[in-house]
Each structure stands twice: as structure tokens, then as C-alpha cells.
Enzyme design. Structure first.
Site, PDB file in Angstrom:
ATOM      1  N   ASP A 173       0.093   5.058   1.101  1.00  0.00           N
ATOM      2  CA  ASP A 173      -0.204   6.059   2.257  1.00  0.00           C
ATOM      3  C   ASP A 173      -0.284   5.285   3.510  1.00  0.00           C
ATOM      4  O   ASP A 173      -1.116   4.328   3.765  1.00  0.00           O
ATOM      5  CB  ASP A 173      -1.403   7.010   1.853  1.00  0.00           C
ATOM      6  CG  ASP A 173      -1.305   7.971   0.811  1.00  0.00           C
ATOM      7  OD1 ASP A 173      -0.124   8.008   0.291  1.00  0.00           O
ATOM      8  OD2 ASP A 173      -2.189   8.627   0.381  1.00  0.00           O
ATOM      9  N   ASP A 181       0.896  -1.080   0.010  1.00  0.00           N
ATOM     10  CA  ASP A 181      -0.093   0.101  -0.015  1.00  0.00           C
ATOM     11  C   ASP A 181       0.807   1.264   0.021  1.00  0.00           C
ATOM     12  O   ASP A 181       2.104   1.184   0.344  1.00  0.00           O
ATOM     13  CB  ASP A 181      -0.898  -0.054   1.316  1.00  0.00           C
ATOM     14  CG  ASP A 181      -1.803   0.944   1.188  1.00  0.00           C
ATOM     15  OD1 ASP A 181      -2.290   1.624   0.211  1.00  0.00           O
ATOM     16  OD2 ASP A 181      -2.124   1.549   2.458  1.00  0.00           O
TER      17      ASP A 181
END
Length: 309
Positions: free
Chosen positions: A25, A23
């Protein structure tokens, strides 16, 4: 996907390969939690919340500026795609060195002609990503970005640097010393390692974040996916189709419920990032030993199996 991606996928059928699916953020970088103050709040008053908010705003400004000035974002914001090569079949290979993107009447109709024009833009974006920031920005802007990166790294106790170093460590893995190529794959003869990014953000800003946060030398543009419309499970299925083979292992690393749920459905290990101070599942904190444990729970001890053979 591109020819390089196809080659990687084909070679993976005979090669031991570990695919790390990240991922963006609040995993590889911190941004949203700076803007909302949730990162600083976890330190119970030790960190200045407003300082984090101001740092986040500076990053937002830089991201938007780079998107608009160099990556056609004003033109294609409403035409988000899950990855850059998705329109490859519409690209006729035209020489774009003298092509005027401001006058080609790319518009909202989005017929085959517009898809070709969008494919042209994606090709230029891929090229600029490969060239790196040094080919796009002047010295003053580069200096400002370096200062912002260092400021952010200091405020977050070296989260950014630690995440980058961890990517490099994963790329080397247990194979000893090796050289990490621009496409994120090392050239060790033992196990190869590749980093893939699956983010819920739009594709172009996500590519720009990779450049600004110095991740582009380990995450190739063809390995960046936006799950904005299609969802993370669909992206994971595409990734499995690209790299799947008898000696391929996948591991998902992120902070959200969606990637965790998708990883469970794919029967892949999932490492949940926890931003709280003192957690071992954050940066700095996460180690290769921890990742190896998650791999072994799902796939068993591959080294032991190799010894039996």
C-alpha cells in the site's frame, strides 16, 4: 518454502540475482491514502478528495468480496500466517477435488488437525492465485474491475500502470530483452531479477490485492509475505536465508518507517516512496537509474567489478 522457491534459492548461489523487496500500500498501489484523502490533499485542491474516497471504498468492497467468495477468508481471517507455505509440513497431499471445506469442522482449537485443514486451504489458495482472476470471475465482474482499475489509474495520474511497468523494467534490468516468467524471474543468462512483497497487511487480502491490481504475473504467491505478527525484519531475514549468495543483491522499496529501519539493520539499500507531486520517488517518477544508484551505494559498481575479472 515450496519446491520452486527452494530451486530459486539454490540456483541463486551461482547466479547473479537482484531481489526487489516491495511494500504494497502506498507503494505499488494506492488505497489507504485514497480512503483517508491524504493522496488528494497533496495536490492542494487540484484533485477531488471525495472522488478518491469513493474509489477507495469500491476497492475495499471488491477485495473483501473476492477474499470471502474464493479465498476462505471468513473461515481463516483469525489464522493469519506470514506466507502460504508455512504449514506445508502438515499437508498430506490429499486430493481436494471433492473435499467439502464447508463441512470439515475447521475450528478455533487450532491443533494439528486444524493445521492440516488450514494447509489444505492454503494449497487451494495458491492454485487459484496461479490460475488468475479469469478462472474465478464472470465477464460482468471482470468488466467492472477493469473499469475501476482504469478509473483509479486516471485519478492517480497512472500510478498503477507506472508501478506495473516499473516491475517489468526491473525484471528485465540491464540484461537487454528477456521474457519474464510467471514466477517473476526472467530467463536472461546475465542477472536474474525477482520481486518479493512484504506487507503489513493480512496475507489473504494481500494476495487478493496482487490479483486485483494485476501484479500476480510478476509476484508469485510464494513471494508474498505478511509481516502482520512477525514484523518486517523477520520477513527480511527469511528472504535473505532463501536467496542469499555471493552474487545476490537486495533492495527494499516502500513508504514506511518499519521497512526502512529493517533494511538498515540488514544493510540493504532502501528507497523511500514519497507520494507528493513532483517527487522522483513515486509513480510515475522512479527510474531504473535511481534504483541502480541505491544498489551501487551499498554494493559498489558490479559492472565495473565484472570488467576487472
Amino acid at each position: 518454502m515450496g519446491e520452486n522457491a527452494k530451486g530459486v534459492a539454490e540456483s541463486s548461489r551461482d547466479q547473479k540475482l537482484d531481489v526487489y523487496i516491495w511494500d504494497m500500500d502506498e507503494t505499488l498501489i494506492l488505497l489507504k491514502s485514497l480512503l483517508t484523502g491524504t493522496y488528494a490533499e497533496g495536490f492542494n485542491g487540484v484533485k477531488n478528495v471525495q472522488e478518491g474516497v469513493e474509489i477507495g471504498k469500491k476497492w475495499e468492497k471488491q477485495i473483501l468480496s473476492l477474499c470471502d467468495d474464493h479465498f476462505f477468508y471468513e473461515q481463516i481471517e483469525n489464522h493469519n500466517k506470514p506466507y502460504l507455505d508455512v504449514l506445508r509440513r502438515y499437508d498430506d497431499g490429499r486430493n481436494l477435488s471433492e473435499y467439502d471445506f464447508s463441512k470439515d469442522e475447521f475450528g478455533p482449537s487450532y491443533d494439528d488437525d486444524d493445521k492440516r485443514k488450514l494447509a489444505y486451504r492454503h494449497r487451494v489458495i495458491a492454485h487459484r492465485y496461479k490460475q488468475g482472476l479469469q478462472s474465478l470471475l464472470n465477464q460482468e465482474t471482470t468488466k467492472d474491475l477493469d473499469e475501476l482499475y482504469d478509473m483509479t489509474d486516471k485519478y492517480t495520474d497512472r500510478w498503477l500502470t507506472s508501478a506495473r511497468v516499473f516491475l517489468e523494467e526491473c525484471s528485465v534490468g540491464n540484461a537487454g530483452t528477456s521474457v519474464v516468467a510467471a514466477d517473476g524471474i526472467n530467463d536472461s543468462s546475465a542477472t536474474k531479477h525477482i520481486h518479493v512483497l512484504v506487507t503489513s497487511g493480512s496475507l489473504i487480502p494481500s494476495l487478493v490485492k496482487c490479483l486485483l491490481f494485476r501484479l500476480d504475473n510478476m509476484i508469485a504467491h510464494e513471494n508474498v509475505y505478511s509481516s502482520w505478527e512477525v514484523g518486517k525484519l523477520q520477513c527480511f531475514q527469511w528472504i535473505k536465508a532463501r536467496f542469499n549468495g555471493p552474487k545476490v543483491r537486495f533492495c527494499v522499496i516502500g513508504d514506511g518507517w518499519e521497512e526502512g529501519e529493517a533494511a538498515q539493520l540488514m544493510q540493504w539499500p532502501f528507497i523511500k516512496i514519497d507520494m507528493r507531486p513532483g517527487s522522483s520517488h513515486r509513480f510515475p517518477g522512479l527510474t531504473l537509474r535511481t534504483v541502480g544508484f541505491y544498489f551501487s551505494v551499498v554494493y559498489g559498481n558490479s559492472d565495473a567489478e565484472d570488467e576487472k575479472e
